[in-house]
Write an enzyme that holds these catalytic residues in place. Structure first.
Site, short mmCIF file in Angstrom:
data_model
loop_
_atom_site.label_atom_id
_atom_site.label_comp_id
_atom_site.label_asym_id
_atom_site.label_seq_id
_atom_site.Cartn_x
_atom_site.Cartn_y
_atom_site.Cartn_z
N GLY A 33 0.82 -1.21 0.00
CA GLY A 33 0.00 0.00 0.00
C GLY A 33 0.85 1.25 0.00
CG ASN A 34 -0.30 4.69 -1.72
OD1 ASN A 34 -0.97 5.59 -1.22
ND2 ASN A 34 -0.71 4.00 -2.77
NE ARG A 35 4.80 6.55 5.05
CZ ARG A 35 4.83 5.83 6.18
NH1 ARG A 35 3.78 5.79 6.97
NH2 ARG A 35 5.92 5.17 6.50
CB SER A 36 -2.76 8.12 -0.67
OG SER A 36 -3.93 8.86 -0.94
CB ALA A 97 -2.06 7.38 -4.04
#
Ligand code: CTP
Ligand code: CA
Length: 234
Positions: A33-36, A97
């Site tokens: 995943g990512n931090r968006s 994102a």
């Protein structure tokens, strides 16, 4: 904004907003995943609904759905792509994102710590493949050059190859979208933060509008103000 002069200026306009960071599964319990946070996309959806638009929010975030917004929940970039390409909107805003890569193989069962009996201390290697570029697909599939209006987002930092606006302009040209909202990142300040500085770039003019530091709601208002003159319904 409630009761303000902008009320209802998006009436009759169908907008699709994508939001959140996609999650790319590795196995039934893990993902990349990512931090968006998804907050900017939700603010865009909320402001558009308040201004009278019909809003479809395609999201991989779990924030509360804003009033008057239709939510389509997705998880992966491929699901997001399928849902976005299935819509017929007047405006598409790609605030999500989207993961650039996903695991090449998704294990149907949990990957165990000892996954190789011959080498009990070995760590697995995760092979990645590229995800499709949804924004580019949207631009290429557009039957009519002015509909839908397509808005991209970009988180950029300046580097030895140029400043934020130089990188953003190159990305706008590469993607072929009508408007690009460039977020200034760096020093770990933007992700999850409430106030942001963004630059609005349009493909039809070299002029750049800078907004902020401002709330995500103020940024959303400025984005819809910039989109509105480009919208052609019917
Ligand atoms: N985007 C997309 N599909 C992807 C990746 C990105 O539609 N597979 C969209 C994002 O939603 C955003 C825009 O493209 O609106 C720019 O995303 P960004 O990650 O900044 O661009 P990339 O082309 O992936 O370039 P970078 O190498 O800087 O990540
Ligand atoms: Ca990317």
């Amino acid at each position: 904004v409630l009761g303000g002069p902008q009320d209802d200026d998006l009436t009759g306009v169908h907008v699709v907003v994508t939001a959140g960071g996609t999650r790319e599964p590795l196995d039934p319990v893990r993902y990349l995943g990512n931090r968006s946070s998804g907050k900017q996309g939700y603010a865009l959806a909320e402001v558009a609904a308040r201004r009278g638009a019909k809003v479809t929010l395609i999201s991989s975030s779990s924030l509360p759905t804003p009033a008057g917004v239709d939510l389509v929940q997705v998880e992966t970039a491929l699901q997001l792509r399928e849902q976005v390409l299935a819509t017929r909107a007047d405006v598409v805003v790609m605030a999500a994102a989207v993961a650039d890569f996903r695991p090449a193989h998704v294990s149907g069962t949990k990957i165990k710590k000892t996954h190789d009996a011959a080498d009990p201390d070995a760590a697995p290697t995760v092979e990645l493949v590229r995800n499709p570029d949804i924004l580019v697909d949207l631009v290429q599939r557009r039957a009519d050059a002015s509909r839908p209006v397509i808005v991209g987002f970009a988180a950029e930092t300046g580097d030895q190859n140029g400043d934020v606006i130089t990188h953003a302009r190159a990305k706008l040209e590469r993607k072929g979208c009508d408007l690009l909202v460039a977020n200034e990142v760096g020093d770990g300040v933007t992700f999850g933060q409430d106030d942001t500085t963004v630059h609005l770039l349009r493909r039809d003019t070299p002029d750049v509008t800078t907004i902020g530091p401002a709330s995500k709601s103020a940024v959303a208002t400025a984005v819809w103000d910039a989109v509105l003159p480009l919208v052609r319904t019917s």
